[in-house]
Design an enzyme around this catalytic site. Sequence first.
Site, mmCIF file in Angstrom:
data_model
loop_
_atom_site.group_PDB
_atom_site.id
_atom_site.type_symbol
_atom_site.label_atom_id
_atom_site.label_comp_id
_atom_site.label_asym_id
_atom_site.label_seq_id
_atom_site.Cartn_x
_atom_site.Cartn_y
_atom_site.Cartn_z
ATOM 1 N N ASP A 1 9.214 3.644 0.099
ATOM 2 C CA ASP A 1 8.082 4.236 0.794
ATOM 3 C C ASP A 1 8.335 4.021 2.282
ATOM 4 O O ASP A 1 8.146 2.917 2.798
ATOM 5 C CB ASP A 1 6.787 3.553 0.334
ATOM 6 N N LYS B 1 3.216 10.478 8.008
ATOM 7 C CA LYS B 1 2.825 9.967 9.324
ATOM 8 C C LYS B 1 3.648 10.581 10.458
ATOM 9 O O LYS B 1 3.495 11.760 10.745
ATOM 10 C CB LYS B 1 2.878 8.444 9.329
ATOM 11 N N TYR C 1 0.858 -1.195 0.000
ATOM 12 C CA TYR C 1 0.000 0.000 0.000
ATOM 13 C C TYR C 1 0.884 1.231 0.000
ATOM 14 O O TYR C 1 1.797 1.343 0.823
ATOM 15 C CB TYR C 1 -0.929 0.011 1.228
HETATM 16 N N1 PMP Z 1 2.468 4.517 2.188
HETATM 17 C C1 PMP Z 1 2.324 3.642 3.195
HETATM 18 C C2 PMP Z 1 3.335 2.560 3.382
HETATM 19 C C3 PMP Z 1 1.251 3.756 4.067
HETATM 20 O O1 PMP Z 1 1.094 2.858 5.054
HETATM 21 C C4 PMP Z 1 0.317 4.800 3.877
HETATM 22 C C5 PMP Z 1 -0.863 4.985 4.804
HETATM 23 N N2 PMP Z 1 -1.239 3.928 5.572
HETATM 24 C C6 PMP Z 1 0.519 5.681 2.811
HETATM 25 C C7 PMP Z 1 1.609 5.520 1.990
HETATM 26 C C8 PMP Z 1 -0.436 6.797 2.548
HETATM 27 O O2 PMP Z 1 -0.313 7.789 3.506
HETATM 28 P P1 PMP Z 1 -1.521 8.788 3.773
HETATM 29 O O3 PMP Z 1 -2.605 8.004 4.410
HETATM 30 O O4 PMP Z 1 -0.921 9.847 4.644
HETATM 31 O O5 PMP Z 1 -1.930 9.344 2.446
#
Ligand code: PMP
Length: 457
Positions: free
Chosen positions: A268, A296, A168
């Site tokens: 990521d 985050k 994700y």
């Molecule tokens: N990348 C990863 C690995 C994530 O876990 C998340 C959110 N859970 C995101 C991107 C997306 O971040 P956001 O919810 O702040 O858009």
Amino acid sequence: MPAAEPTLLQSLGERAKEISRRELATYSDRTAASQVANARARRALPLGVPSSFQDYDPYPIVIEHAEEYWSRDVDGNRYVDYNMGFGALFAGHLHPAVRRAVEGQLDHGTLFVTPCPANAEVAELLGARYGFPLWRFTNSGTEATMDALRVARAATKRDKIVKVEGGYHGHHDEVMVSMKPSLDVAGPAHAPVAVASSAGVTRGVVADTGVVPYNDPEALERALKGRDVAAFIVEPVMQNIGICLPLPGYLEAVREICTRYGTLLVFDEVKTGITAGWGGATGTLGVVPDLVALAKSIGGGLPLGAFGGKKEYMDEITERRVVHLGTYNGNPLCMAAATAVLAEVCTPAVTQETIARNHRLVEACRATIDARGLPANVVEFGAKGCVTWSVEPIRNYRDYKATDLDLAFAQWIHGINRGALLPTGLDEQWLISVRHTDEAAMHYANVFEEFVDELLS
Ligand code: PMP
């Protein structure tokens, strides 16, 4: 492994369903006000929630207050929070230093749309952790991965990207592919096909996104060898199927294969970011990507993302080929929070202490699993951990799909009824924040032991 173990998993799964039935009734009794709030919200918001990740069975609890390491719902139930904003709150709920910084900024305004002094400061603080010279800010992890991928496309003059099955990376179209595909449409394990994860993602986008299994360098090589892939985007440690660690040598092989075929490696680190260690997973594991996406926990609870990387790639923006925009980018309020988090709160020493606290929780859960010979394992990375109901640690999405989700659900609902607020999605993991005391961290080990005893009774 002895052949008896799957049978044990099956019988535990049956017992888990019984526990879930009983705990669901308890949940309804304890959370009547949440149920009412959810029914009201359903009339005004699809599914009654602001993000579909917040929709879970039977209905989500509605939180009205949180501080330090705990939160309280609208029924007055208090929880030790192990979810911590899907891992966004390594600094804890409204850390005093974050509060001071934000309140200090409120005296001077919240949005200028012309630079503020803290922009350079936060970029330098991230640079010190990751060793990259250039950064840009976004408002979320979604935007951070979206912009990093655009930079990669521009730098390589290629259109395609490759991602990991089960990974994700936010909710922009190009990564809403094979997030959690149903196995009947996902193709063979070693050569998965790209599947749209939401209606509304175009066939064109899906055609430009390749999918490979995690921990499989040969599959990556096959995907990149046409030399038409701009970027391979990957969480160095997957954290959306529990916690899935790289096998020894995997990330090194990934680095080498990407370099060989002229594909940029995009890490990521939205989740691993500052929670895996002071320098993130990059610092902890020692494999350096070309670009990194963060979000985050760097914002201390305020919406903030960032992406950064090697100068030659970030210069796509400097040289105005890539246009990176956003009204709220680098706004002074989020910058104030980030400065406090990065410079004051999550210091190397505090980060290490917190990771050690998490390790004690992990060891306590491991002792429970080992003492009872359970077909489960506990995985940790930095300040995070999770229990996975499988005999062997998982290596990729297909392994994750074979884990026992009935057991995971029973464990979650049992925990929430005992004041342990674990991540709602069974794909997530706990986060021990800098505000969790030893006692708060260990609460979960006790609740887990109680769950296991019930399971075996
Ligand atoms: N990348 C990863 C690995 C994530 O876990 C998340 C959110 N859970 C995101 C991107 C997306 O971040 P956001 O919810 O702040 O858009």
